[in-house]
Design a protein around this motif. Structure first.
Motif, PDB file in Angstrom:
ATOM      1  N   GLY A  65      66.866 108.507  19.001  1.00  0.00           N
ATOM      2  CA  GLY A  65      65.754 108.057  20.006  1.00  0.00           C
ATOM      3  C   GLY A  65      65.754 106.858  20.797  1.00  0.00           C
ATOM      4  N   ARG A  66      66.564 105.932  20.296  1.00  0.00           N
ATOM      5  CA  ARG A  66      66.892 104.826  21.081  1.00  0.00           C
ATOM      6  C   ARG A  66      68.080 104.547  21.880  1.00  0.00           C
ATOM      7  NH1 ARG A  66      66.759 100.004  18.338  1.00  0.00           N
ATOM      8  NH2 ARG A  66      68.036 101.209  16.519  1.00  0.00           N
ATOM      9  N   PHE A  67      69.160 105.255  21.245  1.00  0.00           N
ATOM     10  CA  PHE A  67      70.366 104.893  21.681  1.00  0.00           C
ATOM     11  C   PHE A  67      71.010 106.434  22.220  1.00  0.00           C
ATOM     12  CE2 PHE A  67      72.210 101.591  18.859  1.00  0.00           C
ATOM     13  CZ  PHE A  67      70.995 100.679  19.163  1.00  0.00           C
ATOM     14  N   THR A  68      71.730 106.569  23.306  1.00  0.00           N
ATOM     15  CA  THR A  68      72.033 107.818  24.014  1.00  0.00           C
ATOM     16  C   THR A  68      73.573 107.450  24.187  1.00  0.00           C
ATOM     17  OG1 THR A  68      70.194 108.089  24.980  1.00  0.00           O
ATOM     18  CG2 THR A  68      72.019 109.359  25.751  1.00  0.00           C
ATOM     19  N   ILE A  69      74.297 108.236  23.690  1.00  0.00           N
ATOM     20  CA  ILE A  69      75.837 108.261  23.934  1.00  0.00           C
ATOM     21  C   ILE A  69      76.053 109.338  25.172  1.00  0.00           C
ATOM     22  CG2 ILE A  69      76.502 110.171  22.215  1.00  0.00           C
ATOM     23  CD1 ILE A  69      79.121 108.621  21.943  1.00  0.00           C
ATOM     24  N   SER A  70      76.980 109.120  25.896  1.00  0.00           N
ATOM     25  CA  SER A  70      77.236 109.813  26.991  1.00  0.00           C
ATOM     26  C   SER A  70      78.729 109.497  27.596  1.00  0.00           C
ATOM     27  CB  SER A  70      76.425 109.809  28.459  1.00  0.00           C
ATOM     28  OG  SER A  70      76.535 108.545  28.945  1.00  0.00           O
ATOM     29  N   ARG A  71      79.416 110.502  28.354  1.00  0.00           N
ATOM     30  CA  ARG A  71      80.708 110.272  28.714  1.00  0.00           C
ATOM     31  C   ARG A  71      80.817 110.799  30.044  1.00  0.00           C
ATOM     32  NH1 ARG A  71      84.030 113.800  24.819  1.00  0.00           N
ATOM     33  NH2 ARG A  71      85.821 112.948  25.972  1.00  0.00           N
ATOM     34  N   ASP A  72      81.563 110.064  30.831  1.00  0.00           N
ATOM     35  CA  ASP A  72      82.299 110.384  32.347  1.00  0.00           C
ATOM     36  C   ASP A  72      83.492 111.044  32.396  1.00  0.00           C
ATOM     37  OD1 ASP A  72      82.730 110.441  35.200  1.00  0.00           O
ATOM     38  OD2 ASP A  72      81.299 109.118  35.542  1.00  0.00           O
ATOM     39  N   ASN A  73      83.531 112.192  32.700  1.00  0.00           N
ATOM     40  CA  ASN A  73      85.150 112.623  32.478  1.00  0.00           C
ATOM     41  C   ASN A  73      85.878 112.218  33.837  1.00  0.00           C
ATOM     42  OD1 ASN A  73      84.429 113.979  30.004  1.00  0.00           O
ATOM     43  ND2 ASN A  73      83.708 115.845  30.997  1.00  0.00           N
ATOM     44  N   ASP A  74      85.149 111.989  34.758  1.00  0.00           N
ATOM     45  CA  ASP A  74      86.029 111.630  35.808  1.00  0.00           C
ATOM     46  C   ASP A  74      86.480 110.384  35.958  1.00  0.00           C
ATOM     47  OD1 ASP A  74      83.787 113.401  38.305  1.00  0.00           O
ATOM     48  OD2 ASP A  74      85.630 114.064  37.206  1.00  0.00           O
ATOM     49  N   LYS A  75      85.600 109.307  35.205  1.00  0.00           N
ATOM     50  CA  LYS A  75      86.238 107.901  35.180  1.00  0.00           C
ATOM     51  C   LYS A  75      86.714 107.648  33.866  1.00  0.00           C
ATOM     52  CE  LYS A  75      82.365 106.266  37.972  1.00  0.00           C
ATOM     53  NZ  LYS A  75      81.205 105.498  38.212  1.00  0.00           N
ATOM     54  N   HIS A  76      87.032 108.657  32.636  1.00  0.00           N
ATOM     55  CA  HIS A  76      87.416 108.563  31.413  1.00  0.00           C
ATOM     56  C   HIS A  76      86.726 107.438  30.739  1.00  0.00           C
ATOM     57  CE1 HIS A  76      91.553 110.410  32.903  1.00  0.00           C
ATOM     58  NE2 HIS A  76      90.556 111.126  32.701  1.00  0.00           N
ATOM     59  N   THR A  77      85.477 107.406  30.744  1.00  0.00           N
ATOM     60  CA  THR A  77      84.746 106.250  30.331  1.00  0.00           C
ATOM     61  C   THR A  77      83.781 106.899  29.212  1.00  0.00           C
ATOM     62  OG1 THR A  77      85.039 104.894  32.038  1.00  0.00           O
ATOM     63  CG2 THR A  77      83.252 104.302  31.036  1.00  0.00           C
ATOM     64  N   LEU A  78      83.377 106.238  28.193  1.00  0.00           N
ATOM     65  CA  LEU A  78      82.281 106.515  27.185  1.00  0.00           C
ATOM     66  C   LEU A  78      81.143 105.465  27.406  1.00  0.00           C
ATOM     67  CD1 LEU A  78      81.779 108.412  24.610  1.00  0.00           C
ATOM     68  CD2 LEU A  78      82.476 106.461  23.513  1.00  0.00           C
ATOM     69  N   TYR A  79      79.909 105.807  27.286  1.00  0.00           N
ATOM     70  CA  TYR A  79      78.839 104.965  27.134  1.00  0.00           C
ATOM     71  C   TYR A  79      78.010 105.007  26.194  1.00  0.00           C
ATOM     72  CZ  TYR A  79      80.212 105.206  32.416  1.00  0.00           C
ATOM     73  OH  TYR A  79      80.796 105.032  33.529  1.00  0.00           O
ATOM     74  N   LEU A  80      77.160 104.066  26.080  1.00  0.00           N
ATOM     75  CA  LEU A  80      75.965 104.089  25.023  1.00  0.00           C
ATOM     76  C   LEU A  80      75.024 103.127  25.264  1.00  0.00           C
ATOM     77  CD1 LEU A  80      75.244 104.910  22.146  1.00  0.00           C
ATOM     78  CD2 LEU A  80      76.024 102.278  21.394  1.00  0.00           C
ATOM     79  N   GLN A  81      73.895 103.840  25.964  1.00  0.00           N
ATOM     80  CA  GLN A  81      72.765 103.288  26.382  1.00  0.00           C
ATOM     81  C   GLN A  81      71.904 102.953  25.201  1.00  0.00           C
ATOM     82  OE1 GLN A  81      71.611 102.455  29.424  1.00  0.00           O
ATOM     83  NE2 GLN A  81      69.841 101.337  28.476  1.00  0.00           N
ATOM     84  N   MET A  82      71.417 101.517  25.074  1.00  0.00           N
ATOM     85  CA  MET A  82      70.561 101.022  23.648  1.00  0.00           C
ATOM     86  C   MET A  82      69.536 100.687  24.523  1.00  0.00           C
ATOM     87  SD  MET A  82      73.671  99.356  21.675  1.00  0.00           S
ATOM     88  CE  MET A  82      73.770  97.835  22.724  1.00  0.00           C
ATOM     89  N   ASN A  83      68.312 101.299  23.925  1.00  0.00           N
ATOM     90  CA  ASN A  83      66.808 100.667  24.384  1.00  0.00           C
ATOM     91  C   ASN A  83      66.063 100.306  23.059  1.00  0.00           C
ATOM     92  OD1 ASN A  83      67.480 101.649  27.096  1.00  0.00           O
ATOM     93  ND2 ASN A  83      66.790 103.665  26.574  1.00  0.00           N
ATOM     94  N   GLU A  84      65.087  99.463  23.308  1.00  0.00           N
ATOM     95  CA  GLU A  84      64.368  99.120  22.147  1.00  0.00           C
ATOM     96  C   GLU A  84      64.791  98.361  21.157  1.00  0.00           C
ATOM     97  OE1 GLU A  84      61.616 103.400  22.699  1.00  0.00           O
ATOM     98  OE2 GLU A  84      61.429 102.179  20.699  1.00  0.00           O
ATOM     99  N   LEU A  85      65.885  97.704  21.444  1.00  0.00           N
ATOM    100  CA  LEU A  85      66.762  96.974  20.624  1.00  0.00           C
ATOM    101  C   LEU A  85      66.035  96.178  19.503  1.00  0.00           C
ATOM    102  CD1 LEU A  85      69.586  96.010  23.037  1.00  0.00           C
ATOM    103  CD2 LEU A  85      70.020  97.345  20.899  1.00  0.00           C
ATOM    104  N   LYS A  86      66.595  96.292  18.419  1.00  0.00           N
ATOM    105  CA  LYS A  86      65.797  95.592  17.327  1.00  0.00           C
ATOM    106  C   LYS A  86      67.018  94.415  16.906  1.00  0.00           C
ATOM    107  CE  LYS A  86      63.916  99.751  15.771  1.00  0.00           C
ATOM    108  NZ  LYS A  86      63.492 100.568  14.587  1.00  0.00           N
ATOM    109  N   TYR A  87      66.308  93.515  16.265  1.00  0.00           N
ATOM    110  CA  TYR A  87      67.203  92.473  15.371  1.00  0.00           C
ATOM    111  C   TYR A  87      68.262  92.903  14.596  1.00  0.00           C
ATOM    112  CZ  TYR A  87      68.674  88.399  12.704  1.00  0.00           C
ATOM    113  OH  TYR A  87      69.302  87.488  11.880  1.00  0.00           O
TER     114      TYR A  87
END
Length: 126
Positions: A65-87
């Motif tokens: 619910g806070r983190f989202t993993i995704s991938r861009d196949n054209d760029k060969h890149t993996l992402y991790l969007q991190m929201n509502e970060l905690k200590y």
């Protein structure tokens, strides 16, 4: 040849957001399971997100619910969007590529890694 290279780490206040990227070489990007792991101070490394070649994802309850993993196949890149970060999200973040579990598939808990990146540091201040 660097096969996995993370970027995007940094320092952020609690409640903030960061987006991590992981650039993969072509042969590594074709691995059926990719994921993000982290290791906090004094803690063991833990899986926090995985994605398979079909785009199916898994997360532990601690980040769901806070983190989202995704991938861009054209760029060969993996992402991790991190929201509502905690200590407690503070740690070194690694991307990895590997094989799914024969029984459980591509999941954060069961992941047979073959390649690891060097890691990128995420520091969340309270």
């Amino acid at each position: 040849q660097v096969q996995l290279q993370e970027s995007g780490g940094g320092s952020v206040q609690s409640g903030g957001s960061l987006r991590l990227s992981c650039a993969a070489s072509e042969n590594v990007y074709t691995m059926p399971c990719m994921g993000w792991f982290r290791q906090g101070p004094g803690k063991e490394r833990e899986g926090i997100a995985t994605i398979d070649s079909a785009g199916s994802t898994t997360y532990p309850i601690s980040v769901k619910g806070r983190f989202t993993i995704s991938r861009d196949n054209d760029k060969h890149t993996l992402y991790l969007q991190m929201n509502e970060l905690k200590y407690e999200d503070t740690g070194m973040y690694y991307c990895a590529a590997g094989l799914p579990s024969p029984l459980y598939g591509c999941t954060y808990r069961y992941f047979s890694s073959r390649y690891w990146g060097q890691g990128t540091q995420v520091t969340v201040s309270s």
